[in-house]
Scaffold this motif. Structure first.
Motif, PDB file in Angstrom:
ATOM      1  N   GLU A 164      -7.541 -10.859   2.194  1.00  0.00           N
ATOM      2  CA  GLU A 164      -6.265 -11.048   1.484  1.00  0.00           C
ATOM      3  C   GLU A 164      -5.622  -9.695   1.140  1.00  0.00           C
ATOM      4  O   GLU A 164      -4.412  -9.524   1.280  1.00  0.00           O
ATOM      5  CB  GLU A 164      -6.454 -11.886   0.227  1.00  0.00           C
ATOM      6  N   LEU A 165      -6.435  -8.748   0.692  1.00  0.00           N
ATOM      7  CA  LEU A 165      -5.902  -7.421   0.367  1.00  0.00           C
ATOM      8  C   LEU A 165      -5.395  -6.715   1.618  1.00  0.00           C
ATOM      9  O   LEU A 165      -4.342  -6.070   1.595  1.00  0.00           O
ATOM     10  CB  LEU A 165      -6.963  -6.584  -0.352  1.00  0.00           C
ATOM     11  N   LEU A 166      -6.125  -6.836   2.726  1.00  0.00           N
ATOM     12  CA  LEU A 166      -5.660  -6.236   3.981  1.00  0.00           C
ATOM     13  C   LEU A 166      -4.353  -6.867   4.438  1.00  0.00           C
ATOM     14  O   LEU A 166      -3.435  -6.152   4.867  1.00  0.00           O
ATOM     15  CB  LEU A 166      -6.724  -6.378   5.071  1.00  0.00           C
ATOM     16  N   LYS A 167      -4.236  -8.186   4.348  1.00  0.00           N
ATOM     17  CA  LYS A 167      -2.991  -8.837   4.757  1.00  0.00           C
ATOM     18  C   LYS A 167      -1.814  -8.327   3.925  1.00  0.00           C
ATOM     19  O   LYS A 167      -0.729  -8.096   4.462  1.00  0.00           O
ATOM     20  CB  LYS A 167      -3.121 -10.355   4.647  1.00  0.00           C
ATOM     21  N   CYS A 168      -2.038  -8.122   2.650  1.00  0.00           N
ATOM     22  CA  CYS A 168      -0.987  -7.579   1.790  1.00  0.00           C
ATOM     23  C   CYS A 168      -0.614  -6.160   2.233  1.00  0.00           C
ATOM     24  O   CYS A 168       0.561  -5.810   2.314  1.00  0.00           O
ATOM     25  CB  CYS A 168      -1.449  -7.606   0.329  1.00  0.00           C
ATOM     26  N   LEU A 169      -1.614  -5.357   2.540  1.00  0.00           N
ATOM     27  CA  LEU A 169      -1.350  -3.993   3.005  1.00  0.00           C
ATOM     28  C   LEU A 169      -0.658  -3.984   4.368  1.00  0.00           C
ATOM     29  O   LEU A 169       0.220  -3.154   4.617  1.00  0.00           O
ATOM     30  CB  LEU A 169      -2.648  -3.177   3.059  1.00  0.00           C
ATOM     31  N   TRP A 170      -1.032  -4.879   5.260  1.00  0.00           N
ATOM     32  CA  TRP A 170      -0.366  -4.940   6.554  1.00  0.00           C
ATOM     33  C   TRP A 170       1.107  -5.312   6.396  1.00  0.00           C
ATOM     34  O   TRP A 170       1.951  -4.832   7.134  1.00  0.00           O
ATOM     35  CB  TRP A 170      -1.060  -5.943   7.473  1.00  0.00           C
ATOM     36  N   ARG A 171       1.404  -6.129   5.411  1.00  0.00           N
ATOM     37  CA  ARG A 171       2.806  -6.517   5.180  1.00  0.00           C
ATOM     38  C   ARG A 171       3.615  -5.381   4.552  1.00  0.00           C
ATOM     39  O   ARG A 171       4.784  -5.196   4.863  1.00  0.00           O
ATOM     40  CB  ARG A 171       2.869  -7.732   4.261  1.00  0.00           C
ATOM     41  N   HIS A 172       3.002  -4.621   3.656  1.00  0.00           N
ATOM     42  CA  HIS A 172       3.730  -3.636   2.868  1.00  0.00           C
ATOM     43  C   HIS A 172       3.378  -2.181   3.178  1.00  0.00           C
ATOM     44  O   HIS A 172       3.989  -1.278   2.620  1.00  0.00           O
ATOM     45  CB  HIS A 172       3.506  -3.898   1.372  1.00  0.00           C
ATOM     46  N   GLU A 173       2.376  -1.951   3.996  1.00  0.00           N
ATOM     47  CA  GLU A 173       1.895  -0.637   4.437  1.00  0.00           C
ATOM     48  C   GLU A 173       1.192   0.172   3.357  1.00  0.00           C
ATOM     49  O   GLU A 173       0.066   0.578   3.535  1.00  0.00           O
ATOM     50  CB  GLU A 173       3.015   0.183   5.076  1.00  0.00           C
ATOM     51  N   VAL A 174       1.859   0.462   2.254  1.00  0.00           N
ATOM     52  CA  VAL A 174       1.265   1.254   1.173  1.00  0.00           C
ATOM     53  C   VAL A 174       1.526   0.534  -0.146  1.00  0.00           C
ATOM     54  O   VAL A 174       2.655   0.127  -0.413  1.00  0.00           O
ATOM     55  CB  VAL A 174       1.869   2.668   1.111  1.00  0.00           C
ATOM     56  N   CYS A 175       0.463   0.375  -0.948  1.00  0.00           N
ATOM     57  CA  CYS A 175       0.597  -0.307  -2.234  1.00  0.00           C
ATOM     58  C   CYS A 175      -0.311   0.336  -3.268  1.00  0.00           C
ATOM     59  O   CYS A 175      -1.385   0.836  -2.933  1.00  0.00           O
ATOM     60  CB  CYS A 175       0.182  -1.779  -2.129  1.00  0.00           C
ATOM     61  N   GLY A 227       0.311  -8.950  -5.362  1.00  0.00           N
ATOM     62  CA  GLY A 227       0.550  -9.503  -4.034  1.00  0.00           C
ATOM     63  C   GLY A 227      -0.441 -10.576  -3.607  1.00  0.00           C
ATOM     64  O   GLY A 227      -0.122 -11.420  -2.772  1.00  0.00           O
ATOM     65  N   VAL A 228      -1.633 -10.520  -4.168  1.00  0.00           N
ATOM     66  CA  VAL A 228      -2.656 -11.517  -3.803  1.00  0.00           C
ATOM     67  C   VAL A 228      -2.930 -12.510  -4.928  1.00  0.00           C
ATOM     68  O   VAL A 228      -3.822 -13.345  -4.813  1.00  0.00           O
ATOM     69  CB  VAL A 228      -3.982 -10.841  -3.360  1.00  0.00           C
ATOM     70  N   ALA A 229      -2.156 -12.443  -5.989  1.00  0.00           N
ATOM     71  CA  ALA A 229      -2.393 -13.282  -7.165  1.00  0.00           C
ATOM     72  C   ALA A 229      -2.409 -14.774  -6.829  1.00  0.00           C
ATOM     73  O   ALA A 229      -3.227 -15.520  -7.375  1.00  0.00           O
ATOM     74  CB  ALA A 229      -1.355 -12.994  -8.240  1.00  0.00           C
ATOM     75  N   SER A 230      -1.530 -15.206  -5.931  1.00  0.00           N
ATOM     76  CA  SER A 230      -1.493 -16.639  -5.611  1.00  0.00           C
ATOM     77  C   SER A 230      -2.713 -17.073  -4.791  1.00  0.00           C
ATOM     78  O   SER A 230      -3.115 -18.227  -4.854  1.00  0.00           O
ATOM     79  CB  SER A 230      -0.204 -16.980  -4.863  1.00  0.00           C
ATOM     80  N   ALA A 231      -3.305 -16.158  -4.042  1.00  0.00           N
ATOM     81  CA  ALA A 231      -4.470 -16.495  -3.217  1.00  0.00           C
ATOM     82  C   ALA A 231      -5.789 -16.282  -3.956  1.00  0.00           C
ATOM     83  O   ALA A 231      -6.769 -16.983  -3.704  1.00  0.00           O
ATOM     84  CB  ALA A 231      -4.469 -15.666  -1.937  1.00  0.00           C
ATOM     85  N   LEU A 232      -5.806 -15.299  -4.854  1.00  0.00           N
ATOM     86  CA  LEU A 232      -7.034 -14.953  -5.571  1.00  0.00           C
ATOM     87  C   LEU A 232      -6.786 -15.075  -7.071  1.00  0.00           C
ATOM     88  O   LEU A 232      -5.979 -14.339  -7.625  1.00  0.00           O
ATOM     89  CB  LEU A 232      -7.463 -13.518  -5.254  1.00  0.00           C
ATOM     90  N   ASP A 233      -7.469 -15.967  -7.686  1.00  0.00           N
ATOM     91  CA  ASP A 233      -7.314 -16.158  -9.125  1.00  0.00           C
ATOM     92  C   ASP A 233      -8.390 -15.346  -9.826  1.00  0.00           C
ATOM     93  O   ASP A 233      -9.444 -15.868 -10.199  1.00  0.00           O
ATOM     94  CB  ASP A 233      -7.437 -17.645  -9.478  1.00  0.00           C
TER      95      ASP A 233
END
Length: 125
Positions: free
Chosen positions: A10-21, A29-35
């Motif tokens: 999930e964290l990688l997918k967020c980084l792939w979408r936004h490049e740098v976070c 960014g992952v709050a909805s997937a990871l509680d």
């Protein structure tokens, strides 16, 4: 490649979408997937840096993160692992399975197809 946990993916997918976070941006960014808590996000990021999955640098005094593994190559490896280990299918997964992906562009699907069809893919354990 190291087998990824669900939170790492999930964290990688967020980084792939936004490049740098920043860690906070990733957490949100992952709050909805990871509680889970912000400290869990930070700890997972630390482990991912140690594994070489994510790079960490400073930007204006803030730690920021960038994926160190490619999206298409990672998805190809995960797909091969799933088809062999779970579905017990030898050979490539049909690329049509990825047609409706919100994560992959058409160009990336073409790259994925090439990776999944390559003879080297069949040689990996």
């Amino acid at each position: 490649m190291t087998r990824l946990s669900n939170p790492e993916l999930e964290l990688l997918k967020c980084l792939w979408r936004h490049e740098v976070c920043s860690a906070r941006e990733l957490h949100e960014g992952v709050a909805s997937a990871l509680d889970w808590s912000y400290s869990s996000t930070r700890k997972t990021l630390e482990r991912m840096v140690e594994k070489g999955l994510v790079g960490e640098s400073k930007h204006h005094g803030l730690n920021v993160y960038r994926a160190q593994v490619g999206k298409v190559a990672t998805i190809a490896e995960l797909s091969r692992d799933f088809t062999r280990r779970v579905l017990e299918i030898e050979g490539p997964l049909p690329v049509q399975a990825f047609a409706d992906s919100r994560l992959l562009s058409e160009r990336e699907i073409e790259q994925l197809e090439a990776l999944l069809q390559s003879p080297e893919a069949d040689e990996q354990p």
